[in-house]
Design an enzyme around this catalytic site. Structure first.
Site, PDB file in Angstrom:
ATOM      1  N   ARG A 275       1.054  -1.294  -0.042  1.00 20.31           N
ATOM      2  CA  ARG A 275      -0.154  -0.058   0.082  1.00 20.31           C
ATOM      3  C   ARG A 275       0.788   1.194   0.076  1.00 20.31           C
ATOM      4  NH1 ARG A 275      -5.316   0.219   1.906  1.00 20.31           N
ATOM      5  NH2 ARG A 275      -5.005  -1.645   2.903  1.00 20.31           N
ATOM      6  N   CYS A 350     -26.985   0.624  -6.948  1.00 21.54           N
ATOM      7  CA  CYS A 350     -28.201   0.580  -6.173  1.00 21.54           C
ATOM      8  C   CYS A 350     -28.195  -0.102  -4.730  1.00 21.54           C
ATOM      9  CB  CYS A 350     -29.699  -0.102  -6.949  1.00 21.54           C
ATOM     10  SG  CYS A 350     -29.421   0.246  -8.673  1.00 21.54           S
ATOM     11  N   TYR A 379      -4.896  -1.309  -3.570  1.00 25.18           N
ATOM     12  CA  TYR A 379      -6.238  -1.976  -2.859  1.00 25.18           C
ATOM     13  C   TYR A 379      -7.595  -1.323  -3.186  1.00 25.18           C
ATOM     14  CZ  TYR A 379      -2.706  -4.069   0.126  1.00 25.18           C
ATOM     15  OH  TYR A 379      -1.618  -4.954   0.477  1.00 25.18           O
TER      16      TYR A 379
HETATM   17  C1  LIG Z   1      -0.564  -7.622   2.269  1.00 23.41           C
HETATM   18  C2  LIG Z   1       0.700  -8.112   2.641  1.00 23.41           C
HETATM   19  C3  LIG Z   1       1.727  -7.365   2.501  1.00 23.41           C
HETATM   20  C4  LIG Z   1       1.810  -5.847   2.063  1.00 23.41           C
HETATM   21  O1  LIG Z   1       0.802  -5.186   2.842  1.00 23.41           O
HETATM   22  P1  LIG Z   1       0.681  -3.638   2.822  1.00 23.41           P
HETATM   23  O2  LIG Z   1      -0.289  -3.218   3.957  1.00 23.41           O
HETATM   24  O3  LIG Z   1       0.141  -3.517   1.504  1.00 23.41           O
HETATM   25  O4  LIG Z   1       2.172  -2.942   3.096  1.00 23.41           O
HETATM   26  C5  LIG Z   1       3.159  -7.842   2.945  1.00 23.41           C
HETATM   27  N1  LIG Z   1       3.210  -9.143   3.112  1.00 23.41           N
HETATM   28  C6  LIG Z   1       2.488  -9.947   3.342  1.00 23.41           C
HETATM   29  C7  LIG Z   1       2.494 -11.375   3.791  1.00 23.41           C
HETATM   30  C8  LIG Z   1       0.862  -9.537   3.014  1.00 23.41           C
HETATM   31  O5  LIG Z   1      -0.099 -10.437   3.023  1.00 23.41           O
END
Ligand SMILES: *Cc1c(COP(=O)(O)O)cnc(C)c1O
Length: 401
Positions: A275, A350, A379
């Site tokens: 993210r 809706c 996301y």
């Molecule tokens: C989703 C995930 C990430 C990334 O998480 P962010 O919150 O997008 O930084 C890293 N490692 C694992 C194992 C994940 O499931």
């Protein structure tokens, strides 16, 4: 308030109506951000991008020069990322891996397996024996470690230290290390330990988590008289949707990781954010279709909605946005407009859940005005329920490519 770059603004205003809504990815902004993140990290910390945040090939490619590899969490991501950025190191994580996915990963030669359970360890060992009998497959068991109470108090998606389907329970750690070091599984190598314990953390909390993960991993290895080459402390660096200008403090985090690294000079540290790398580069841009008054409140219905940008519905926040006045009104009938100060921006679905942002300051907002929703680079499109209500899909634009 989040301010689009000039390039994003110009495109938002120039796209023909029929080409809205659209996702706009500012790859120049992404490159600049990723370069700054990389520069803030000590040289010996490896950076993987968690592809699930946004696996657009253009994004994976733009991140290429700044990351050491990519973390994939399904057979689909594995196949997709291997094609989008061929030859780059991949780590394969995620719960519930199937035998077919593991075979595909072994055949592709993924650099690391993040193993989620003992069952998966046994399966991987047997499949490695069959598929790559001459190789030693690097394994990092993922552990669901307790993290200091308090440090995760305001984390929105805490996964560690409480019952979850993710990773191995720490009570199994000694058994797992033994299996990987006593000759039971000669095709596997205990490369290190993996943990991804929470999302939405600020730098001090992330550092506290990283420190406790590394200390725990080193103690575990010490008990067995083995040396770990790496510890992956995961992703989860926070993105504040209420204050988009207030970004994760990569400089403080990098400095803290450098201090942690100094305590364990033999150890390679790795992080795998998703993210916080890509959220800022993406925009969902559209136009206001209608403005309505309902029981004392005002609503602007935009072209599109949460079937394209599900993030505010899933996370329960208001998606930050910028409004652009458009003077042109091509119709002979009166133009709908807001009379008050605050307008709730909703989509075309809706369902009352189709809310993108509540009570946005938008005096005078009119049908035909345009909106750019920010922080839509992670996301966002890829977690959305595109087919619900059968509206057309958005366009996709890559700036600075
Ligand atoms: C989703 C995930 C990430 C990334 O998480 P962010 O919150 O997008 O930084 C890293 N490692 C694992 C194992 C994940 O499931």
């Amino acid at each position: 308030m989040t301010v689009p770059t000039d390039a994003v603004r110009d495109l938002t205003l120039s796209l023909p109506r029929a080409e809205l809504p659209a996702y706009v990815y500012d790859l120049a902004a992404l490159r600049a951000h990723a370069a700054a993140v990389r520069a803030a990290l000590p040289g010996r910390v490896e950076l993987h991008y968690a592809a699930k945040a946004n696996p657009e090939p253009g994004i994976l490619d733009a991140l290429g020069p700044y990351v050491d590899g990519y973390e994939v969490a399904s057979g689909g991501e594995l196949d997709h990322v291997a094609k989008a950025v061929p030859g780059r190191p991949l780590a394969f994580g995620g719960p519930g891996k199937t035998p077919a996915e593991i075979v595909a990963a072994l055949e592709l030669g993924v650099a690391r397996f993040h193993v989620e359970s003992e069952h998966e360890l046994h399966m991987l060992a047997e499949l490695a024996r069959q598929v790559v009998p001459d190789a030693r497959v690097a394994v990092l068991p993922r552990f669901n470690l307790p993290v200091a109470a308090g440090s995760l108090a305001d984390s929105s998606l805490a996964m560690g230290g409480r019952p979850t389907p993710f990773g191995l329970d720490p009570s199994r750690a000694d058994t797992v290390v033994r299996l990987l070091t006593d000759g039971t599984y000669p095709h596997l190598e205990l490369r290190g330990v993996h943990a991804h314990l929470a999302s939405g953390l600020r730098a001090p909390q992330q550092l506290a988590v990283a420190g406790s993960v590394v200390d725990w991993a080193v103690r575990l290895a010490g008990r067995h008289g083995v040396r770990l080459a790496e510890v992956n402390v995961g992703g989860g660096m926070g993105v504040d949707y209420t204050a988009p200008g207030d970004r994760f403090d990569w400089a403080a985090y990098g400095a803290g990781l450098a201090r942690l690294g100094d305590r364990y000079p033999e150890l390679l540290l790795r992080i795998e954010p998703g993210r916080a790398l890509t959220a800022y580069c993406g925009w969902y841009v559209t136009e206001v279709l209608d403005v309505k008054h309902s029981h004392g409140e005002e609503f602007a219905v935009v072209r599109g909605g949460t079937h394209h940008l599900r993030t505010p519905a899933t996370k329960g926040h208001d998606q930050p946005c910028t409004l652009f006045a458009v003077e042109e009104w091509p119709h002979p009938w009166p133009r709908p407009a807001a009379h008050g100060e605050l307008v709730t921006l909703t989509g075309q679905l809706c369902t009352p859940k189709d809310v993108l942002a509540r009570r946005v300051p938008a005096p005078g907002l009119r049908a035909g005005d345009r909106v750019a929703f920010g922080l839509a680079g992670a996301y966002a499109w890829n977690i959305s329920h595109h087919d619900f209500l059968m509206h057309p899909r958005p366009g996709f634009h890559f700036l600075g490519s």
